[in-house]
Design an enzyme around this catalytic site. Structure first.
Site, PDB file in Angstrom:
ATOM      1  N   HIS A 102     -12.933  15.357   6.219  1.00 64.26           N
ATOM      2  CA  HIS A 102     -12.008  15.565   7.429  1.00 64.26           C
ATOM      3  C   HIS A 102     -11.113  14.159   7.534  1.00 64.26           C
ATOM      4  O   HIS A 102     -10.621  13.884   8.480  1.00 64.26           O
ATOM      5  CB  HIS A 102     -12.823  15.541   8.979  1.00 64.26           C
ATOM      6  N   SER A 149      11.848   0.727  -0.870  1.00 63.78           N
ATOM      7  CA  SER A 149      12.629   1.186   0.478  1.00 63.78           C
ATOM      8  C   SER A 149      13.899   0.283   0.344  1.00 63.78           C
ATOM      9  O   SER A 149      13.762  -0.959   0.114  1.00 63.78           O
ATOM     10  CB  SER A 149      11.922   0.773   1.543  1.00 63.78           C
TER      11      SER A 149
END
Length: 525
Positions: free
Chosen positions: A265, A395
């Site tokens: 999870h 970026s």
């Protein structure tokens, strides 16, 4: 090779080790022959056949190093100069295959001479092998080869086809630029691509003009050609997938005993190892290899079936001789390189075949997406990172970022690959009776896209698998942070061994008071 016998000897030794003495190398062996591939690359570079590339025309005004290039200018590329640039190929006068290798494997960062030798403008999302397979040049060559096979078989079975017709067809299987232009004009006039190419072929093979396509329907060339392309494309993918599996297997072996925190999870769980986690990916890739191989090995040939699958036109040609028609189907299938033809077809081969082919590709897409997603999450945790070159920019705004752009590209393309299978399902479901033409335009896009997409996903996966970086200290630190919680399962088992109640111990640990926060800034509110 006469000038470099040592290189020839090493190449032969690699071929013998992979292939043995009982057969010739096949395309599937390519990935296992890195030195031979390096020799071929160096042959292309060292003595390029044409020193200048094809002439290109500028579609708009441009500038290069201060020189104005007006719109409409013709530009010819000096391929020889590019292949002998010492900044790119040190000591260019020396024949050195090793320049394309790293640790006896092909170096993915080495410059590829084929990009220059075979022209410019290829898509960034296609290998040259897969792009060529689905190119117009290969498609129309294959049509002509199928027409030749049909003519050879019909002649063998007694139809009056001359030797001259067969020889002219053999001599003109490849189209030159002029023939492409003629075919385009014919198609615009006739609105039928197959008949346009029948007429174009007849112009360069006039002795065969009257017997090209004899007894056949359009699907004789279109469908049979598609099956040839599909089989070859599946073979290409199998070779690339085997390499990817090998690379991840080496990674798993290298890090088989490096403990790392497991996640369920996406919450901290128990320990696993970096190598063990990689085996989860490898197992699914092995299933994909099995499924794609099954699809390829199960593939048959449409063969010679006529307009509705009854072979009526061929029965007429052979005066009702059913045995000759059966032999014609068998012989054309054999000449086309297939071991069997589908016993029943309509005008087309069943479009369920496309479903069977695209299903394992979509399944592989799911594997690739899951694998790349895991790597993206690991990159966020700063535990494992895909290759990131020193000059690479993550970026344009945030200079510190190291975006996992290869894994992101894999996820992006894998989603498209998975979606294409639904297209094949829809197309197969709406085929009316013996055929309807609303499959044609759809399949001309769907089939090439599926293979081109799977191809670039595999190429990118290989690049990622060959340059994964593992940050041991980060992994160790995260384990140390979670170690007290991971120990609770062992504590519960020890308590039960001493006579305790498992459920009671579990509950007491579950409702433990919260640990003090290490910083006031992190205190719960």
């Amino acid at each position: 090779m006469a000038l470099y016998p040592d290189i020839q000897k090493r190449s032969q030794e690699e071929v013998d080790a992979v292939v043995g003495a009982e057969r010739l190398p096949e395309h599937a062996d390519k990935a296992s022959l890195p030195y031979v591939q390096a020799v071929l690359s160096e042959c292309l570079r060292w003595n390029v056949i044409l020193p200048f590339g094809l002439v290109h025309r500028c579609q708009e005004e441009n500038e290069y190093r201060g020189w104005r290039i007006p719109e409409g200018s013709l530009v010819m590329v000096n391929v020889w100069m590019l292949l002998n640039d010492p900044d790119v190929f040190p000591e260019p006068e020396v024949f050195r295959p090793e320049r394309y290798l790293k640790d006896d494997e092909l170096d993915p960062d080495a410059p590829d001479p084929a990009v220059l030798v075979f022209g410019f403008g290829r898509s960034r999302y296609a290998s040259k092998e897969m792009a060529h397979l689905f190119s117009p040049a290969n498609r129309f060559y294959t049509w002509r080869k199928l027409w030749l096979n049909l003519a050879i078989a019909e002649k063998e079975l007694g139809l009056p086809i001359s030797d001259e017709a067969i020889e002219q067809m053999k001599a003109n299987l490849h189209l030159d630029p002029k023939q492409f232009e003629i075919a385009a004009v014919e198609e615009k006039k006739r609105r039928h691509d197959v008949m346009a190419h029948v007429h174009t072929f007849g112009q360069v093979a006039p002795a065969a003009a009257g017997i090209i396509h004899l007894g056949a329907t359009s699907c004789y060339v279109t469908d049979n050609a598609d099956l040839i392309f599909i089989r070859e494309a599946l073979t290409l993918l199998l070779g690339k997938l085997a390499v990817v599996i090998d690379r991840f297997a080496k990674f798993a072996q290298q890090y088989r005993d490096l403990p790392t925190l497991g996640f369920t999870h996406f919450q901290p769980a128990q320990l696993t190892t970096v190598g063990k986690r990689a085996t989860l990916w490898i197992q699914e890739l092995l299933w994909d290899l099995r499924n794609i191989k099954r699809a390829r090995d199960d593939l048959g040939f449409r063969g010679v079936k006529g307009t509705t699958g009854t072979q009526a036109s061929f029965l007429t040609l052979f005066d009702g001789d059913h045995d000759k028609v059966e032999e014609l189907d068998r012989r054309v299938t054999e000449l086309s390189g297939f071991s069997y033809a589908y016993p029943v077809t309509s005008q087309t081969y069943s479009r369920k075949i496309d479903i069977d082919v695209l299903a394992p590709l979509a399944s592989f897409g799911a594997t690739a997406h899951k694998l790349a997603t895991d790597l993206r999450l690991l990159a966020n945790l700063k535990e494992v990172e895909e290759p990131f070159e020193a000059t690479q920019i993550g970026s344009s705004a945030m200079a510190y970022k190291r975006n996992p752009m290869r894994s992101e590209r894999i996820c992006s393309l894998a989603r498209h690959l998975m979606a294409l299978h639904q297209n094949a399902l829809g197309t197969a479901s709406v085929q009316w009776f013996e055929r309807t033409l609303d499959d044609s335009a759809n399949r001309r896009i769907t089939l090439p896209e599926a293979f081109l997409t799977a191809d670039i996903v595999l190429t990118t996966l290989q690049n990622v698998s060959e340059g994964l970086v593992v940050y041991r200290k980060v992994i160790e630190r995260r384990i140390a942070q979670e170690l007290p919680f991971m120990a609770t399962e062992n504590i519960i088992m020890a308590m039960v061994k001493k006579g305790g109640d498992r459920q009671e111990a579990h509950e007491k640990i579950r409702v433990r008071p919260p640990l003090p926060s290490p910083s006031p800034l992190l205190s719960p509110r």
